[in-house]
Write a protein that holds these residues in place. Structure first.
Motif, PDB file in Angstrom:
ATOM      1  N   HIS A  91     -10.128   3.286  -9.577  1.00 50.57           N
ATOM      2  CA  HIS A  91      -9.604   3.126  -8.224  1.00 50.57           C
ATOM      3  C   HIS A  91      -8.091   3.315  -8.185  1.00 50.57           C
ATOM      4  O   HIS A  91      -7.421   3.222  -9.210  1.00 50.57           O
ATOM      5  CB  HIS A  91      -9.944   1.722  -7.716  1.00 50.57           C
ATOM      6  N   ALA A  92      -7.573   3.542  -6.991  1.00 54.68           N
ATOM      7  CA  ALA A  92      -6.122   3.601  -6.826  1.00 54.68           C
ATOM      8  C   ALA A  92      -5.698   2.751  -5.647  1.00 54.68           C
ATOM      9  O   ALA A  92      -6.307   2.799  -4.580  1.00 54.68           O
ATOM     10  CB  ALA A  92      -5.667   5.040  -6.623  1.00 54.68           C
ATOM     11  N   ARG A 104     -19.806  -4.963  -7.615  1.00 52.68           N
ATOM     12  CA  ARG A 104     -20.299  -4.249  -8.781  1.00 52.68           C
ATOM     13  C   ARG A 104     -19.540  -2.971  -9.092  1.00 52.68           C
ATOM     14  O   ARG A 104     -19.473  -2.549 -10.244  1.00 52.68           O
ATOM     15  CB  ARG A 104     -21.804  -3.984  -8.666  1.00 52.68           C
ATOM     16  N   SER A 121     -15.308   4.792  -6.840  1.00 50.20           N
ATOM     17  CA  SER A 121     -16.775   4.900  -6.942  1.00 50.20           C
ATOM     18  C   SER A 121     -17.313   6.020  -6.053  1.00 50.20           C
ATOM     19  O   SER A 121     -18.461   6.425  -6.192  1.00 50.20           O
ATOM     20  CB  SER A 121     -17.444   3.575  -6.600  1.00 50.20           C
ATOM     21  N   ALA A 122     -16.493   6.530  -5.151  1.00 53.82           N
ATOM     22  CA  ALA A 122     -16.950   7.563  -4.227  1.00 53.82           C
ATOM     23  C   ALA A 122     -16.608   8.977  -4.701  1.00 53.82           C
ATOM     24  O   ALA A 122     -16.940   9.947  -4.026  1.00 53.82           O
ATOM     25  CB  ALA A 122     -16.334   7.317  -2.846  1.00 53.82           C
ATOM     26  N   TYR A 155     -16.263  -2.739  -8.398  1.00 52.23           N
ATOM     27  CA  TYR A 155     -14.836  -3.066  -8.299  1.00 52.23           C
ATOM     28  C   TYR A 155     -14.311  -4.012  -9.370  1.00 52.23           C
ATOM     29  O   TYR A 155     -13.104  -4.254  -9.426  1.00 52.23           O
ATOM     30  CB  TYR A 155     -14.540  -3.612  -6.889  1.00 52.23           C
ATOM     31  N   GLU A 158     -13.205   6.703   2.307  1.00 52.01           N
ATOM     32  CA  GLU A 158     -12.963   6.266   0.924  1.00 52.01           C
ATOM     33  C   GLU A 158     -11.534   6.507   0.452  1.00 52.01           C
ATOM     34  O   GLU A 158     -11.179   6.125  -0.660  1.00 52.01           O
ATOM     35  CB  GLU A 158     -13.920   6.983  -0.038  1.00 52.01           C
ATOM     36  N   ILE A 159     -10.733   7.181   1.284  1.00 50.10           N
ATOM     37  CA  ILE A 159      -9.322   7.430   0.965  1.00 50.10           C
ATOM     38  C   ILE A 159      -8.475   6.987   2.147  1.00 50.10           C
ATOM     39  O   ILE A 159      -8.861   7.215   3.293  1.00 50.10           O
ATOM     40  CB  ILE A 159      -9.016   8.939   0.756  1.00 50.10           C
ATOM     41  N   TYR A 183      -7.609   4.869  -2.972  1.00 47.74           N
ATOM     42  CA  TYR A 183      -8.980   5.365  -2.867  1.00 47.74           C
ATOM     43  C   TYR A 183      -9.937   4.535  -3.698  1.00 47.74           C
ATOM     44  O   TYR A 183      -9.550   3.869  -4.659  1.00 47.74           O
ATOM     45  CB  TYR A 183      -9.098   6.847  -3.244  1.00 47.74           C
ATOM     46  N   ASP A 184     -11.197   4.587  -3.264  1.00 51.59           N
ATOM     47  CA  ASP A 184     -12.280   3.889  -3.942  1.00 51.59           C
ATOM     48  C   ASP A 184     -12.877   4.874  -4.950  1.00 51.59           C
ATOM     49  O   ASP A 184     -13.578   5.814  -4.566  1.00 51.59           O
ATOM     50  CB  ASP A 184     -13.325   3.482  -2.898  1.00 51.59           C
ATOM     51  N   TYR A 231      -7.608  -0.109 -11.878  1.00 51.54           N
ATOM     52  CA  TYR A 231      -6.870   0.287 -10.663  1.00 51.54           C
ATOM     53  C   TYR A 231      -5.503   0.850 -11.053  1.00 51.54           C
ATOM     54  O   TYR A 231      -4.734   0.168 -11.739  1.00 51.54           O
ATOM     55  CB  TYR A 231      -6.625  -0.933  -9.754  1.00 51.54           C
TER      56      TYR A 231
END
Lengths: 247, 247
Positions: free
Chosen positions: A57-58, A126, A13-14, A128, A87-88, A10-11, A239
């Motif tokens: 993040h993952a 930005r 940032s979301a 990541y 986002e996932i 997943y991201d 991450y």
């Protein structure tokens, strides 16, 4: 009833982090919502290998849950991805034995931390990478990371906002490598305390920038005092890369 | 008074397009705000090579503006970047002659369009590539792109929402290449109509997926009718890559 083990990405940032919080969009809440849809309104609790903070993040987070649905493992992935937001993503679903636990059975975890070394910022990265537009002393940094390896009390590298009392962890491996302006740190350990990777990165960067000597790490560890270590590096470079289990 | 030419990059997902609109965060508005701060409240109008739509990214957008400030060119970049948000970066600032115009002096433009071919979505690239989890017929696509090259009436590849009457443009070059699951298209032309690159990409993809034959492009161009061409590919795969001027 079958127990399923999933690898998810997943991201960060979301989301407002992994764990369910009232009125917040979290990774756990979004996955539990998707599962509830699949189970016709029945609530399904998921268990992760551990939390991740807002912005983190993952790539290889692991969760497990129990389901009464008789869906073959290879169909679970498609079904879940069609219900989850962009986002996932579920990367893998496996049936597992009924006493597998995503958190209690962890043998080791790998985190990576990404730093962009270019002078100019990169507008697309930005969320990541952590942007550090300075040159770093890699020799001093290599020296510094050696002092973290082994079984130690990491109180100085743990956020004060924690309830965990046992601050002893084993760090198996730390390395870093540069590839076209991107510096990547790899951390492998049997477990990491709250903000531990980010405080280690922040402190190693202070060594790399010449603000501290590498040998200070030894003293900082001995003092068991969070205020002695460096700044917590920002969440968006971090991450959760891989979670390892005993088969 | 001096005229300055800047190369800028921005993440289109953070803006409601390039052009100023009331109550919207646009690229133009954010840059003009930064310039106004530098000029102690005086409004400075900027002129770009052209607009980009909401979601469309820029690697090498070009703007110009006039300023009374006596700042050396190499200091402009640092000053502007310190006032601009993370989603925009100024990559280069040059003094230019007083009759240079970022839009009227364009000789040619290059756009790129990025497509992720992996079966699973990539959560980190969701704003930066168009995800097409299918295999594509590259031979048919290579055939299709040939029909776009040259000076033609591109009415069929232009959004109906345009005021421009002259739909004749020259496309100099179209190519595509694949690199680890990423398919990149390059388009070079003397100018592109509203949505033209995205409609060409959408149509080429329909050829690649086997929904249309490559030769249909010839008929579509002849019919001068937007409804005959393929779907408009999503904005988030598109990058304004480079703007070329005489010398």
């Amino acid at each position: 009833m079958q127990r399923l083990k999933c690898i998810i990405s997943y991201d960060g940032s979301a989301f407002s982090g992994y764990q369910v919080q009232p009125n917040r969009r979290t990774v756990q809440a979004v996955i539990e919502d998707a599962l509830q849809k699949m189970h016709k309104g029945e609530f399904i609790r998921i268990h992760a290998s551990g939390r991740t903070d807002a912005g983190v993040h993952a790539i290889g987070q692991v969760i497990h849950f129990d389901s009464p649905l008789a869906i073959p493992a290879n169909r679970w992935k498609v079904a879940l991805n069609s219900l989850l937001p962009d986002e996932i993503v579920v990367k893998d679903v496996q049936k597992t034995h009924s006493d597998f636990h995503a958190r209690f059975d962890v043998i080791s975890k790998e985190y990576q931390y990404k730093i962009l070394l270019k002078r100019d910022r990169d507008v697309f990265l930005r969320h990541y990478v952590h942007h550090v537009p300075h040159s770093l002393d890699y020799i001093a940094m290599k020296e510094a990371i050696k002092y973290f390896i082994g079984t130690k009390d990491f109180s100085s590298f743990c956020s004060a906002k924690t309830e965990i009392e046992d601050k002893i962890r084993t760090v198996y491996e730390i390395e870093f490598f540069e590839e076209s302006d991107m510096l990547t740190f790899r951390f492998v350990g049997n477990g990491f305390l709250y903000n531990m990777v980010r405080i280690m990165v922040g402190t190693i960067l202070e060594v790399g920038l010449g603000y501290r000597s590498s040998k200070e790490i030894v003293t900082i560890l001995e003092m068991k005092d969070r205020t002695k270590a460096g700044k917590t590096a920002p969440s968006h470079g971090l991450y959760l890369w891989k979670v390892n289990y005993n088969n």
